[in-house]
Design a protein around this motif. Sequence first.
Motif: not given
Length: 465
Positions: A264, A267-268, A271, A273
């Motif tokens: 994370r 990079w995503s 949303d 997590e």
Amino acid sequence: MSQNRPVVTRFAPSPTGYLHIGGARTALFNWLFARGRGGRFLLRIEDTDRARSTPEATEAILKGLTWLGLDWNGDPISQFARRDRHAEVARQMLAGGTAYKCFSTPEEIAAWREENPRQPFQSPWRDATDLPDAPYAIRLRAPRDGETVIDDAVQGQVRVANDQLDDMVILRSDGTPTYMLAVVVDDHDMDVTHVIRGDDHLTNTFRQVQIFDAMGWPRPVFAHIPLIHGEDGKKLSKRHGAVGLHEFAALGYPAAAMRNYLARLGWSHGDDELFNDEQARAWFDLGGIGRAPARLDFKKLEHVSGHHVGTMPDADLLGALDGFLAETGGQPLTQCQKDRLAPALSVLKEKARTLPQLLEQARFALIDRPVDIDEKASGSLDTVSRGMLSALTAAMQHVSWTRDELEQAAKRVAEEHGVGLGKLAAPLRAALAGRTSTPSVFDMMTALGREESLARLQDQTDSAG
């Protein structure tokens, strides 16, 4: 690059020190990209700098990757061991006219640069035909006109004017290949399709693609990822705290949590997590990597770590504790300790964010009789409280050993002595754990079991006499 080629990525660290957290993230990105596409993830040790490369550093890198859970295909490849192959390619380029012999001495090069401080070195031997019988280096015959353009999967299209690049040395006069040549030859020979690395390598890439082009080899896809900064936005260094992967292991962050957090970090996927390895492999792509430097956030890391400690299967958690104790030089857990700890994990792991916190909460299950009572807890063990413990021991001899039944029995004993449950809980806590800060006394008793719990209570009532 042909879309039909199987994906091959590589992690290519230099064995000159510990595995930096930035290097660990680079390795993870390469691993996720390859594994998510059924591809191969290779490990290449770039040990051409013989003065700085050490076997100890290589071992530290292998250990770090293994701890992080990143498996690679085949044996690690030594770049130094392939030096003859690198030199062979340099001679092929020389024969093909894409490289040339340069007889300039270091002194002549230094003098030229002093007179032309803003220009890349231009060898007088590039187009020479009358060559001396003397030692020479082999230089790339780089294009002088136009631009070198890279379509980077993260940075977009980047370009540099060719007159800003010199004819770099690819084979030194002593016959040893340079790093720039070795990297390109190795990537080609290893069938690497995607080069995912830090954006501090971007300037190297302009030079390296010229070698790919000179040899007529297909370029891999390049993806230059931003570096990791500290919470203050500055380049990550020791002043920010832990920066080596081994330091994070020693702090007690589980490897699963580090994989989640590092994935994370820059990079995503929407949303999201918190995710597991299966999700990360399925979701990871180069388009999700941002261009701005990522910031190391220890609070967020603790949050991610707490999630993974809390959701990890008990068997995996016990294995992680074993690994943590081995990493930090602690005494390994005995089978008896594991047997006492296992029933308590379901309660303990919900509140712990790191493995040391879990061990601290689990101390009651790890100690043996007689329980050592610390000074603060011993204050709750007076004559009256020991009398209540004696009554409680008798009352619990035949109750069903469930949390609710134990709590009801304790309440009855407290009422019989005209006190609230809290007055009984303090000496009970001391007898079971020897401390004032512990998990719930009833959770501890449930985990310890009837025999061990009653034995600890009996030890304190016996000592009153």
